[in-house]
Write a protein that holds these residues in place. Structure first.
Motif, PDB file in Angstrom:
ATOM      1  N   ASP A  85       0.812  -1.209   0.000  1.00 40.71           N
ATOM      2  CA  ASP A  85       0.000   0.000   0.000  1.00 40.71           C
ATOM      3  C   ASP A  85       0.847   1.261   0.000  1.00 40.71           C
ATOM      4  OD1 ASP A  85       0.914  -0.749   2.531  1.00 40.71           O
ATOM      5  OD2 ASP A  85      -0.620   0.443   3.546  1.00 40.71           O
ATOM      6  N   LYS A  86       2.092   1.157   0.481  1.00 41.11           N
ATOM      7  CA  LYS A  86       2.968   2.327   0.554  1.00 41.11           C
ATOM      8  C   LYS A  86       4.094   2.310  -0.471  1.00 41.11           C
ATOM      9  CE  LYS A  86       2.321   3.431   5.444  1.00 41.11           C
ATOM     10  NZ  LYS A  86       3.019   3.728   6.731  1.00 41.11           N
TER      11      LYS A  86
ATOM     12  N   SER B 276       4.305   0.323  -3.474  1.00 33.40           N
ATOM     13  CA  SER B 276       4.012  -0.355  -4.739  1.00 33.40           C
ATOM     14  C   SER B 276       4.826   0.238  -5.880  1.00 33.40           C
ATOM     15  CB  SER B 276       2.517  -0.271  -5.048  1.00 33.40           C
ATOM     16  OG  SER B 276       2.088   1.092  -5.104  1.00 33.40           O
TER      17      SER B 276
ATOM     18  N   SER C 253       1.664  11.099  -4.263  1.00 34.39           N
ATOM     19  CA  SER C 253       0.709  11.143  -3.150  1.00 34.39           C
ATOM     20  C   SER C 253       0.079   9.793  -2.871  1.00 34.39           C
ATOM     21  CB  SER C 253      -0.387  12.177  -3.438  1.00 34.39           C
ATOM     22  OG  SER C 253      -1.204  11.758  -4.517  1.00 34.39           O
ATOM     23  N   THR C 254       0.362   8.798  -3.710  1.00 36.67           N
ATOM     24  CA  THR C 254      -0.117   7.433  -3.466  1.00 36.67           C
ATOM     25  C   THR C 254       0.978   6.540  -2.889  1.00 36.67           C
ATOM     26  OG1 THR C 254       0.477   6.580  -5.681  1.00 36.67           O
ATOM     27  CG2 THR C 254      -1.645   7.684  -5.457  1.00 36.67           C
ATOM     28  N   GLN C 255       2.155   7.093  -2.650  1.00 33.06           N
ATOM     29  CA  GLN C 255       3.301   6.314  -2.191  1.00 33.06           C
ATOM     30  C   GLN C 255       3.805   6.812  -0.836  1.00 33.06           C
ATOM     31  OE1 GLN C 255       4.461   3.629  -4.124  1.00 33.06           O
ATOM     32  NE2 GLN C 255       2.609   4.143  -5.264  1.00 33.06           N
TER      33      GLN C 255
ATOM     34  N   PRO D  92       0.514   7.448   1.747  1.00 35.44           N
ATOM     35  CA  PRO D  92      -0.653   7.567   0.867  1.00 35.44           C
ATOM     36  C   PRO D  92      -1.708   8.490   1.463  1.00 35.44           C
ATOM     37  CG  PRO D  92      -0.030   5.258   1.179  1.00 35.44           C
ATOM     38  CD  PRO D  92       0.749   6.065   2.172  1.00 35.44           C
ATOM     39  N   GLY D  93      -2.234   9.341   0.594  1.00 32.96           N
ATOM     40  CA  GLY D  93      -3.293  10.230   1.039  1.00 32.96           C
ATOM     41  C   GLY D  93      -2.884  11.671   1.151  1.00 32.96           C
TER      42      GLY D  93
ATOM     43  N   GLY E 122       7.540  10.007  -1.225  1.00 33.16           N
ATOM     44  CA  GLY E 122       6.694   9.356  -2.212  1.00 33.16           C
ATOM     45  C   GLY E 122       6.861   9.956  -3.590  1.00 33.16           C
TER      46      GLY E 122
ATOM     47  N   ILE F 126      -6.842   8.374  -8.352  1.00 34.87           N
ATOM     48  CA  ILE F 126      -6.550   7.670  -7.103  1.00 34.87           C
ATOM     49  C   ILE F 126      -6.479   8.652  -5.944  1.00 34.87           C
ATOM     50  CG2 ILE F 126      -4.828   6.279  -5.889  1.00 34.87           C
ATOM     51  CD1 ILE F 126      -4.061   5.074  -8.593  1.00 34.87           C
ATOM     52  N   THR F 127      -5.847   9.778  -6.184  1.00 34.14           N
ATOM     53  CA  THR F 127      -5.654  10.759  -5.124  1.00 34.14           C
ATOM     54  C   THR F 127      -6.973  11.316  -4.616  1.00 34.14           C
ATOM     55  OG1 THR F 127      -3.528  11.383  -6.092  1.00 34.14           O
ATOM     56  CG2 THR F 127      -4.501  12.915  -4.518  1.00 34.14           C
TER      57      THR F 127
ATOM     58  N   THR G 100      -8.503   9.346  -1.903  1.00 29.37           N
ATOM     59  CA  THR G 100      -7.796   9.186  -0.634  1.00 29.37           C
ATOM     60  C   THR G 100      -7.556  10.487   0.111  1.00 29.37           C
ATOM     61  OG1 THR G 100      -5.683   9.244  -1.832  1.00 29.37           O
ATOM     62  CG2 THR G 100      -6.641   7.085  -1.369  1.00 29.37           C
TER      63      THR G 100
END
Length: 355
Positions: free
Chosen positions: A45-46, A48, A292-294, A297-298, A304, A344-345, A348
């Motif tokens: 999740d962090k 990928s 912002s997905t790494q 995340p969020g 990231g 995706i962002t 989240t």
């Protein structure tokens, strides 16, 4: 209470009320537990993007061992991504505060032209010329802050207008031409073309900026306040935080970083190329939103963003080497990444309010 033949029966109290039977909790599913534990260890999740980057390196190296899988190509990727990385971190700072600064690439181009003109036309010592250029980049951010916070112009409109103004200034300063700086002090070009331990020096510039911004955003009140503003500027203002002052600081910092990216690119090329900063806008936003997905995340974060930056650089370089007759493949990849990453962002994190 009675237990007959080893079977659980309802428990009764002296008042005659029944209690629920005592039953053992259901055993966890072994497959799901193992899967969860592996995911917890690998932290897909962090990280990928990091795993995907490694996979792409292996695939491209096996596919193109004489072109992609070489130390020379690794140095090219590292050096080229370093320039993009500096302006991408400027994007991260602005987005963390909820401000979309679309003038960063134009500011970078203006800084390139200004630096070249100061050295080649006005014969300003190159150290002083670099300092003047960096101050000018921060001044552009201050003008953006003035228009946004004092005149009440939407950030997108204000920075788009500034982009056009900077494009005109760039053309006026450089006369629409590339200014060659190869005859200047050798120390000037060495600052952009030298290597340390076979690693391009521009990578170390990115490393320094990354560490400083990581500490600033993650371990100082300034960084916490920026994230608070980006999440809810009105609530942050009611909490007693000087929102306008922080927005000024943010825009000045992003202008400075955009100018720094232009200076580093000029050092690397040994020339001030008119409009050289404009192609960096889309890759910078692509890496910032993907980042912002790494790692965290969020929210927009520095580490990231670096993972996303080099993931994009590896993917684009591999495809360019495999398909050299498709010059549009870089724009295609970056455009798709922007759309997917933003999608995706938005699931989240809350969309930042425009200042």
């Amino acid at each position: 209470m009675s237990i007959i033949d080893g079977k659980n029966t309802p428990m009764t109290t002296s008042s005659g009320a029944e209690k629920a039977p005592m039953t053992a909790p259901p055993a966890p599913e072994e497959g799901r537990s193992r899967k969860t534990s592996w995911l917890g260890v690998l932290r897909f999740d962090k990280f990928s993007g990091l795993y995907l980057a490694v996979i792409l390196i292996i695939i491209f190296s096996l596919w193109m061992p004489t072109t992609f899988g070489t130390p020379a190509n690794a140095r090219v990727i590292a050096a080229s991504a370093a320039i993009t990385g500096i302006i991408t971190l400027a994007v991260v700072v602005s987005l963390a505060a909820g401000v979309f600064d679309l003038s960063l690439a134009a500011n970078m181009s203006f800084s390139i032209c200004l630096l070249g003109a100061l050295i080649a036309y006005l014969h300003v010592p190159w150290v002083l010329a670099i300092l003047i250029t960096l101050v000018a980049g921060g001044a552009v951010g201050a003008v953006n802050a003035l228009v946004i916070t004092k005149l009440g112009v939407d950030a997108v409109i204000a920075t788009l207008g500034m982009s056009s103004i900077l494009a005109a200034l760039s053309f006026w300063v450089a006369d629409g031409q590339t200014i060659l700086l190869t005859g200047t002090n050798p120390g000037f070009t060495a600052l952009g073309s030298a290597s340390l331990m076979s690693i391009p020096i521009t990578v170390f510039y990115l490393l320094i900026v990354t560490l400083l911004l990581w500490f600033l955003l993650e371990h100082t009140p300034f960084g916490r306040y920026l994230y608070a503003i980006g999440s809810n500027a009105q609530a942050t203002r009611l909490a007693g935080i000087k929102v306008v002052r922080l927005q000024w600081a943010t825009l000045i910092l992003t202008g400075f970083l955009a100018s720094l990216a232009g200076v580093v690119l000029t050092l690397q090329l040994g020339a001030a190329s008119f409009g050289a900063g404009l192609p960096y806008l889309l890759p910078a936003f692509a890496a910032a939103f993907l980042g912002s997905t790494q790692v965290l995340p969020g929210r927009f974060n520095v580490l990231g963003t670096i993972v996303a930056l080099y993931l994009l650089a590896i993917a684009v370089k591999g495809l360019q080497l495999q398909y050299p007759d498709l010059p549009w493949i870089k724009d295609l990849v970056e455009g798709l990444v922007v759309i997917v990453a933003v999608a995706i962002t938005t699931r989240t994190i809350k969309r930042p309010k425009l200042a």
